[in-house]
Design an enzyme around this catalytic site. Structure first.
Site, PDB file in Angstrom:
ATOM      1  N   ARG A  19     -10.148 -11.597   1.925  1.00  0.00           N
ATOM      2  CA  ARG A  19     -10.993 -12.667   1.379  1.00  0.00           C
ATOM      3  C   ARG A  19     -10.307 -14.028   1.494  1.00  0.00           C
ATOM      4  O   ARG A  19     -10.976 -15.060   1.519  1.00  0.00           O
ATOM      5  CB  ARG A  19     -11.389 -12.318  -0.062  1.00  0.00           C
ATOM      6  N   LYS A  42       0.839  -1.195   0.000  1.00  0.00           N
ATOM      7  CA  LYS A  42       0.000   0.000   0.000  1.00  0.00           C
ATOM      8  C   LYS A  42       0.877   1.249   0.000  1.00  0.00           C
ATOM      9  O   LYS A  42       1.940   1.236   0.613  1.00  0.00           O
ATOM     10  CB  LYS A  42      -0.841   0.037   1.284  1.00  0.00           C
TER      11      LYS A  42
HETATM   12  N1  BES Z   1      -7.946  -3.690   4.317  1.00  0.00           N
HETATM   13  C1  BES Z   1      -8.157  -3.298   2.986  1.00  0.00           C
HETATM   14  C2  BES Z   1      -9.454  -2.540   2.759  1.00  0.00           C
HETATM   15  C3  BES Z   1      -9.638  -1.222   3.480  1.00  0.00           C
HETATM   16  C4  BES Z   1      -9.522  -0.042   2.783  1.00  0.00           C
HETATM   17  C5  BES Z   1     -10.016  -1.178   4.807  1.00  0.00           C
HETATM   18  C6  BES Z   1      -9.726   1.173   3.427  1.00  0.00           C
HETATM   19  C7  BES Z   1     -10.219   0.037   5.453  1.00  0.00           C
HETATM   20  C8  BES Z   1     -10.091   1.211   4.759  1.00  0.00           C
HETATM   21  C9  BES Z   1      -8.176  -4.517   2.075  1.00  0.00           C
HETATM   22  O1  BES Z   1      -7.426  -5.614   2.496  1.00  0.00           O
HETATM   23  C10 BES Z   1      -7.635  -4.098   0.753  1.00  0.00           C
HETATM   24  O2  BES Z   1      -6.526  -3.683   0.712  1.00  0.00           O
HETATM   25  N2  BES Z   1      -8.452  -4.220  -0.292  1.00  0.00           N
HETATM   26  C11 BES Z   1      -8.056  -3.856  -1.594  1.00  0.00           C
HETATM   27  C12 BES Z   1      -8.494  -4.936  -2.533  1.00  0.00           C
HETATM   28  C13 BES Z   1      -8.005  -4.779  -3.950  1.00  0.00           C
HETATM   29  C14 BES Z   1      -6.536  -5.001  -3.997  1.00  0.00           C
HETATM   30  C15 BES Z   1      -8.736  -5.769  -4.826  1.00  0.00           C
HETATM   31  C16 BES Z   1      -8.731  -2.536  -1.947  1.00  0.00           C
HETATM   32  O3  BES Z   1      -9.908  -2.375  -1.648  1.00  0.00           O
HETATM   33  O4  BES Z   1      -8.066  -1.670  -2.519  1.00  0.00           O
HETATM   34 ZN    ZN Z   2      -5.372  -5.484   1.917  1.00  0.00          ZN
END
Ligand code: BES
Ligand code: ZN
Ligand code: ZN
Length: 477
Positions: free
Chosen positions: A329, A255
Site C-alpha cells: 500500500r 515473514k
Molecule cells: N505480499 C503480501 C500479501 C500476500 C500474502 C501476497 C499471501 C500473496 C500471498 C503483503 O505485502 C503482506 O505481507 N500483507 C500483510 C499485511 C498485514 C501486515 C497488514 C498480510 O496480509 O499479512
Molecule cells: Zn508484505
C-alpha cells in the site's frame, strides 16, 4: 508458444480433435462398424474425451458441453482443452487439427485457449529443457476469422509473459531488471516505457516507494507505460497500476519462512499490467492507456524502515508505518497519487496485497473494491465470469476508515486483525480522486499446486480479465 493456424479442410494423416454435437454428424470420421460401436460404448460410459486410433493418427472426440450458461460452458471447454493437452503431450504429438462441428466458433476458441494456456512451462532454470510436444494447432472451422486466432495467440502469449515474470526469482528479477524487461516488451509490442531511476524518484518525493526501498540491496524504479493509438475511443486515459514488489521478506516485520517461500510473486500485479499492455498493443485496441508500476524489493538491513517510522508520501500525506510487511500500500499510494495528473476516466490497480484476500476466497477468485460506477463494476464482474477470473466486491464503508487512523500521522499502514483486505483498500482510497477499482490478487496470482490450465506457480491472472474488459470498452465506447 504453440502456433495457431487455420486450414479449410481436415487432413487424412494428421491427428484429429473433433468438437461435435451429435454422433450421427460424424459419419465421415467414425466410419467402420467397429469404430461406431466403440464410440457408442464410450459415450455410454460418459467418457468426455473419446480416443481411438486410425492407423497413422489418433482421433479425439469431444462432445460439446451441455452447459447452457455461457461462462460455464466456456470454462468447461477450456478445461477439456487442457485435458487434451496432457494426452497430446504424453503421446509426444507435434501437430494436431481441431475440427469444429458445433454451431459456435466460440467453442473452438475457448477449447484452444485452454489447450494453449495448459502448454506453459517455465524451463529457464532446468538443465533438461523438455518442453511440451505440441508445436502447431490447425483449426478447421470456416466461420472462424484468422484475426480471431491471431488475437487469441497474442493474449495467450501475454499470459505467458506475465507467468514468466512472476516465476522469475529475485536472483534475476530485481526492480531494475524488471524495468529492462518492460522496455524490451514495449519495443517489441508497440508501447512506450519510461523508467524513473532512484534519483528521479527522490526528486519526485515518492516517499512510500523510497521508504520500502530503504532496506533493499537494489535500487527502486518507477515505470510509466504509455499506449496511445491515433484511433483511440477515449481521450483521457484508463490507468493501470501494478504492485511491483519483486520480493517481499516483510522487512523488519519479517515473514515466517513458510510464508516467505513464494514471495517472488509479489510483483504479479505489475506483471499483469505489463502483459496486458503487450496484448492490447499487439491486438491494436483503440484505447488510450497508461500503466504505472512502482518496483522494489522489500527487504531488511541496517537502514530499513522500522515499525513506528513516519514517512511522507508523494501527495504529502503522512503515514505511520506500524508494520513493514504492509509495504504494498505504501508504494501503491505513491503510484495512485501520481495517476491523478492524467485526469483518468478510470484507474484500476492490481496487487498481491493481503493474506486476508487469500483467506477470504482461497484461490478461486479475487477481491475487488473501489469507487468506480456500478456500471463499470458490473461489467468487470461479468467479464470475470467470461474469462473465469472471478471477482467478488468487498465494501468500502466509511467506518473502516477508523481502523487506519494514526495517533501521530494522517494514516497508519495497518488496520486491526479483521477485514484486512478492506482496510488495505481503504488506505489506497486516500490516494485517489477519480473512479477507481482495486483488485487484490493475493489468492489467484500464484498456485502451490497445479490447477488445470492455470498451471502451477504464476498464473498470469488479470491479463485475460483486463484485456477482455478493455476490448469490450473500446468496442462499445
Ligand atoms: N505480499 C503480501 C500479501 C500476500 C500474502 C501476497 C499471501 C500473496 C500471498 C503483503 O505485502 C503482506 O505481507 N500483507 C500483510 C499485511 C498485514 C501486515 C497488514 C498480510 O496480509 O499479512
Ligand atoms: Zn508484505
Ligand atoms: Zn507484499
Amino acid at each position: 508458444m504453440i502456433s495457431l493456424k487455420q486450414i479449410d479442410q481436415t487432413k487424412e494423416n494428421m491427428h484429429l480433435v473433433v468438437l461435435y454435437n451429435e454422433l450421427k454428424e460424424l459419419s465421415d470420421i467414425v466410419k467402420t462398424e467397429l469404430e461406431t460401436s466403440f464410440v457408442k460404448s464410450q459415450i455410454k460410459s460418459n467418457k468426455e474425451i473419446i480416443v481411438f486410433n486410425q492407423y497413422s493418427r489418433f482421433v479425439f472426440l469431444i462432445q460439446k458441453p451441455k452447459e447452457t450458461d455461457i461462462p460455464k460452458k466456456a470454462e468447461k471447454l477450456r478445461r477439456l482443452g487442457f485435458e487434451i493437452q496432457k494426452i497430446i503431450d504424453d503421446y509426444g504429438i507435434k501437430e494436431i487439427q481441431i475440427e469444429n462441428n458445433t454451431p459456435s466458433t466460440l467453442n473452438i476458441l475457448d477449447f484452444i485457449e485452454g489447450l494453449a494456456l495448459g502448454s506453459y512451462r517455465f524451463l529457464k532454470y532446468k538443465t533438461d529443457k523438455k518442453k511440451h510436444s505440441l508445436e502447431t494447432i490447425y483449426a478447421v472451422d470456416l466461420s472462424l476469422d484468422k484475426a480471431q486466432l491471431k488475437e487469441l495467440q497474442n493474449v495467450v502469449e501475454a499470459v505467458f509473459v506475465a507467468r514468466d515474470l512472476v516465476n522469475e526469482p529475485l536472483s534475476y528479477l530485481t526492480a531494475e531488471v524488471f524495468s529492462e524487461e518492460m522496455e524490451k516488451i514495449g519495443k517489441e509490442s508497440g508501447f512506450k516505457v519510461e523508467v524513473f531511476n532512484k534519483s528521479k524518484i527522490e526528486s519526485l518525493k515518492m516517499g512510500g516507494l523510497l521508504a520500502v526501498n530503504k532496506g533493499a540491496k537494489n535500487h527502486p524504479t518507477f515505470n510509466v507505460l504509455e499506449y496511445k493509438p491515433k484511433n483511440a475511443v477515449n481521450e483521457q486515459p484508463i490507468v493501470l497500476v501494478g504492485k511491483g514488489v519483486v520480493y517481499d521478506t516483510g522487512g523488519y516485520s519479517l515473514k515466517p519462512a513458510d510464508s516467505m517461500e513464494w514471495m517472488k510473486c509479489d510483483m504479479a500485479g505489475a506483471a499483469a499490467v505489463v502483459a496486458t499492455f503487450k496484448a492490447v498493443a499487439e491486438n491494436k485496441l483503440p484505447i488510450n492507456l497508461i500503466g504505472l508500476i512502482p518496483a522494489t524489493e522489500n527487504r531488511l538491513d541496517g537502514n530499513a524502515i522500522v515499525p513506528g517510522d513516519v514517512i511522507e508520501m508523494y501527495n504529502g500525506k503522512t503515514v505511520e508505518v506500524l508494520n513493514t510487511d504492509a509495504e504494498g500500500r505504501l508504494i501503491l499510494g505513491d503510484a495512485l497519487a501520481y495517476a491523478q495528473k492524467y485526469k483518468p476516466i478510470l484507474v484500476v490497480d492490481l496487487a498481491t496485497l493481503t493474506g486476508s484476500a487469500l483467506r477470504a476466497l482461497g484461490h478461486q477468485g479475487s477481491i475487488y473494491l473501489g469507487t468506480a460506477s456500478s456500471e463499470i463494476k458490473i461489467q468487470f464482474e461479468k467479464t470475470g465470469h467470461l474469462v473465469h477470473e472471478r471477482l467478488v466486491e468487498f465494501p468500502i464503508w466509511d467506518e473502516y476508515d477508523e481502523e487506519i487512523k494514526s495517533d501521530i500521522a494522517d494514516l497508519k499502514n495497518i488496520g486491526g486483525s479483521e477485514a484486512g483486505a478492506i482496510t488495505a483498500g481503504m488506505f489506497l482510497k486516500h490516494f485517489t480522486n477519480y473512479p477507481w477499482l482495486h483488485f487484490d490478487i493475493a489468492g489467484t496470482a500464484f498456485l502451490n499446486k497445479e490447477d488445470n490450465y492455470r498451471g502451477k506457480s504464476g498464473t498470469g491472472v488479470g491479463v485475460r480479465l483486463l484485456y477482455k474488459y478493455l476490448k469490450i470498452f473500446s468496442s462499445v465506447s
